[in-house]
Structures are given as C-alpha cells and as structure tokens.
Write an enzyme that holds these catalytic residues in place. Structure first.
Site, PDB file in Angstrom:
ATOM      1  N   GLN A  11     -25.388 -32.840 -22.279  1.00 15.88           N
ATOM      2  CA  GLN A  11     -23.931 -32.829 -22.299  1.00 15.88           C
ATOM      3  C   GLN A  11     -23.245 -34.162 -22.045  1.00 15.88           C
ATOM      4  O   GLN A  11     -22.314 -34.529 -22.780  1.00 15.88           O
ATOM      5  CB  GLN A  11     -23.390 -31.809 -21.280  1.00 15.88           C
ATOM      6  CG  GLN A  11     -21.868 -31.706 -21.298  1.00 15.88           C
ATOM      7  CD  GLN A  11     -21.283 -30.809 -20.240  1.00 15.88           C
ATOM      8  OE1 GLN A  11     -20.091 -30.841 -19.971  1.00 15.88           O
ATOM      9  NE2 GLN A  11     -22.104 -29.973 -19.609  1.00 15.88           N
ATOM     10  N   GLU A  58     -25.639 -31.704 -13.930  1.00 19.69           N
ATOM     11  CA  GLU A  58     -24.233 -31.445 -13.616  1.00 19.69           C
ATOM     12  C   GLU A  58     -23.991 -31.112 -12.144  1.00 19.69           C
ATOM     13  O   GLU A  58     -23.240 -31.802 -11.453  1.00 19.69           O
ATOM     14  CB  GLU A  58     -23.726 -30.288 -14.502  1.00 19.69           C
ATOM     15  CG  GLU A  58     -22.396 -29.700 -14.103  1.00 19.69           C
ATOM     16  CD  GLU A  58     -21.237 -30.648 -14.320  1.00 19.69           C
ATOM     17  OE1 GLU A  58     -20.357 -30.728 -13.453  1.00 19.69           O
ATOM     18  OE2 GLU A  58     -21.206 -31.327 -15.375  1.00 19.69           O
ATOM     19  N   ASP A  82     -20.960 -33.922 -15.875  1.00 18.47           N
ATOM     20  CA  ASP A  82     -21.393 -34.304 -17.217  1.00 18.47           C
ATOM     21  C   ASP A  82     -20.248 -34.850 -18.067  1.00 18.47           C
ATOM     22  O   ASP A  82     -20.215 -36.028 -18.409  1.00 18.47           O
ATOM     23  CB  ASP A  82     -22.040 -33.103 -17.918  1.00 18.47           C
ATOM     24  CG  ASP A  82     -23.508 -32.950 -17.568  1.00 18.47           C
ATOM     25  OD1 ASP A  82     -24.174 -33.969 -17.329  1.00 18.47           O
ATOM     26  OD2 ASP A  82     -24.002 -31.809 -17.523  1.00 18.47           O
ATOM     27  N   GLY A 122      -2.055 -32.898  -2.502  1.00 22.54           N
ATOM     28  CA  GLY A 122      -1.094 -33.989  -2.569  1.00 22.54           C
ATOM     29  C   GLY A 122      -0.083 -33.911  -1.444  1.00 22.54           C
ATOM     30  O   GLY A 122      -0.248 -33.161  -0.477  1.00 22.54           O
ATOM     31  N   GLY A 123       0.993 -34.655  -1.576  1.00 20.73           N
ATOM     32  CA  GLY A 123       2.010 -34.671  -0.542  1.00 20.73           C
ATOM     33  C   GLY A 123       2.830 -33.395  -0.498  1.00 20.73           C
ATOM     34  O   GLY A 123       3.456 -33.086   0.514  1.00 20.73           O
TER      35      GLY A 123
END
Length: 411
Positions: free
Chosen positions: A17, A139, A168, A244-245
């Site tokens: 892959q 993977e 991959d 995130g924030g």
C-alpha cells in the site's frame, strides 16, 4: 488536455500500500508509471479476492493509471532489463525490506552511477539509520510506534488503530512530496539524489499536535481534554475530543440509530448563538458555560445538554440546523453513506472504472484537483499487460530480443 507530470517516467517497484498509493497519485497527475513486478506479481493481486481468478480490489484500488511489466530479477537478463530501464526513467521507487535491492546488486551508488540524474526513492519502516533500521513495519506497527495508537481511543480502554491508513497511505503522501522536491532540485542543480521516507517518521509527523500537547504537559494539565491530565507524563487517548483550542465531540442524534452521530466543534464565537438555540436565555446566562475556560471545566455537563437537544434530530437534520448559525459540524458517515454521498460524487471522489476482467467497480478518485490538468482515472493493469509495449517503446528492443527474453524467463 495536458497533464501536470507529463514527460516524467517512473520505475515503480513498490508493492502493498504505502508505495503504490504514492505512485498512483503521480500516475493520476500524468507521470508514466511503469510498475515493475516479479513474475508472480504484486502480492496484493491475490489478497482479499472477492472474485476467483481476478485481481483483488486491494490491488485495483492502489494501482490505477499504471503500466505493468514483469521482470525476473533473479536472472542476469532480468537485471539487464532493469539496468536499461534505469537509464530511461526519472525516478525509481521501492519499498522492499532492508537490503533487498542491495542483494540484487543495485545499491544507491550503483543506481546513481547508471543514471546520475535519477531520483531513487525508498520507503522503509524505520529508515536506513538508527537502532530500528533492520526491523520490518506494516500499517499498524507504524501507527503503534509512531504514536498514533497511544493517542487514539478512550482512556478507559486499549489503544486503537485509526480507520485512516496513516501508516501506509500517510507515508505515501510524504513520499510524493519528497520525490517532487527532489525533481525540483534536479531542475535547479542538474543532479539526482536519494529520497528516504520512514513510516514511523511519517506517523510522528501526523501526530505533531499530540507531541505539542506532550510538551505542554511539562507546564501543567491540558484543560481542553475531557479526562483529567494532572500529573500525567504522556498525552492520554483523546477519545472524541477535538484536540484543538476549541471543544469538540460527537452528539448522538435521534436516539436508537447506530450511525446517528454528528461531530460538533463548539467555537467560542458561536457559543452564544448555540446556547440560545439549545436552552434559550437560561443557558446563555449559565455561569458554568460563560467563558471558554468555564466550558472546559464543565464540558461533561455541556455535552449532556447538547446531547439532549440532539436527540430531537437525525444527524442530517441537526447538521442543517447548526449550519444555520455557523457551528462547524459534520455527520459521522459510514462507508455505505460515503459510497452514496452526493458531494463526493459531484467532486469525482468516488468513481466507477471499467476493468478488463472484473468489469465495472467503484474506487476512490483523485483528491488533488488541478484546473489545467485534471486527472482521468483508468483501471489498474493486468499482470504484465504492458511488458512487450514497454520493452519495445521505452527500451527499443526488437521482437527477436523480446522472444529470447521470454525463452530465458527474464520476463
């Protein structure tokens, strides 16, 4: 219509892959990708077959727009063909285990001597240097050792691999970037070079925000996480936290539907409108949720309230309602829903191709949209389908020489 990489020829020895996902992108952009396979072919041709005797969808999904030539590298004649192809190609791509190509007699030094302008690009599990250099990777091994697994899932359960193939195909994206950078360098400086991309390195790059949080842990807890982080030495599994924030999580819509989830990001700017929609002035004035810091501290209660509101809607209905007030959100789409998704069809991201043996089947389209040179996806090649064509057109071999090579079982 012209193609962005027209005139570029790639000798692709990659398999499975990571490498094929990269060479397919280059082929979609117009490069002539010659997939050099052993006589038995890429192993994925026979893996997870759904139709007996026909190349698998595993292979068909990763090898569109390429030409296939079979070469027996265990014969001297096969090695000679390979050496001749090196003189006619701009890039050599490989993702063999450590030392495989060297044992065939084609080290980077020899490849460079044969064609000083060629780019040789290798994917390795852990690179060619460091304590892990001789180890193999796949993977999920790359996800484990690159940090993705330890930060995926919920804190009260085991680590999880992601559905996205970041080990991959994520490495394949880095591979393409490295190859294109080396080609630009060649234009500027008139020399080829060796490009190496390691799967572990690529996964680490893709979890850079988790490594950001690891550094932040040295200064104290991470308030945006929905689980306690006080005193932790490592970033915990984030569950469905946004990372995130802004706070983010899934809402379970129309109770009882197994797939009825909508992911919602509660941005600071949209909270007043969202609070008023969900609970009116009472929720808008609730001191537990008045600021981003207070919402972080009381996020479990906030999500419980939002989930109660979500239960009135299907995920599609709720997406429409929330988009009216600019709340970032998106339904959790199953593979069945993706296959029928009108947006993806409109963008030619899930397309039908017609294979010589399989017939028509659906596959993922080209994710990079180029206005002057759009991709036209063609099905993956049959094993050795273009052997004679490549020997004649690329190397200039005549019919008698090709017949001799077949007799010698070199092709």
């Amino acid at each position: 219509m012209s193609k962005a990489l027209a005139g570029l020829r790639i000798l692709d020895m990659t398999h499975v892959q990571a490498g094929p996902s990269a060479s397919q992108l280059l082929a979609w952009m117009g490069a002539d990708v010659i997939k050099l396979e052993p006589p038995q072919g890429d192993i994925t041709r026979g893996q997870l077959r759904d139709i007996p005797g026909v190349d698998s969808l595993y292979f068909g999904t990763l090898n569109c727009n390429k030409r296939s030539i079979t070469v027996n590298m265990k014969t001297d004649e096969g090695k000679a063909i390979f050496a001749d192809l090196l003189t006619k190609c701009d890039v050599l791509m490989e993702n063999f285990g450590p030392g495989v190509l060297d044992r065939f007699g084609f080290t980077w030094e020899r490849v460079h001597a044969i064609n000083p302008m060629i780019i040789m690009a290798s994917i390795k599990g852990f690179g060619s240097s460091g304590p892990y250099a001789d180890f193999k990777a796949y993977e999920n091994v790359a996800q484990a050792m690159g940090g993705a697994m330890a930060t995926t899932g919920f804190s009260d359960g085991p680590p999880c691999v992601s559905g996205a193939q970041v080990g991959d195909s994520g490495t394949g994206l880095h591979f393409v970037i490295g190859i294109l950078a080396a080609l630009h360098h060649r234009v500027q400086h008139g020399e080829g070079q060796y490009v190496e991309v390691a799967m572990m390195d690529s996964v680490l790059n893709l979890i850079r925000m988790k490594m950001r949080d690891h550094e932040r842990l040295q200064s104290g807890p991470l308030p945006e996480y929905s689980v306690p982080t006080e005193g932790l030495l490592s970033v915990p599994r984030g569950g469905n936290d946004s990372g995130g924030g802004q706070l983010g999580n899934v809402l379970w819509c129309a109770r009882g539907g197994a797939e009825e989830y909508l992911y919602v990001v509660v941005q600071e700017a949209v909270w007043p409108a969202l609070a008023k929609l969900v609970g009116g002035e009472h929720l808008l004035q609730d001191p537990r949720f008045a600021t981003i810091d207070s919402r972080r501290a009381n996020q479990q209660a906030m999500w419980a309230i939002l989930n109660g509101f979500a239960a009135q809607y299907t995920k599609s209905e709720l997406m429409a309602v929330l988009n009216e007030i600019d709340v970032p959100c998106g339904p959790v789409l199953s593979t069945a829903e993706l296959a029928e998704n009108e947006h993806l069809h409109a963008r030619e991201m899930y397309i039908e191709v017609d294979h010589a043996q399989r017939g028509k089947y659906w596959t993922v389209g080209m994710p990079i949209k180029l206005s002057a040179s759009p991709a036209v996806v063609t099905p993956a090649p049959l094993l050795g389908e273009h052997t004679d064509e490549i020997l004649q057109q690329v190397l200039g071999y005549d019919a008698s020489r090709i017949a001799q090579l077949r007799t010698a079982k070199a092709v």
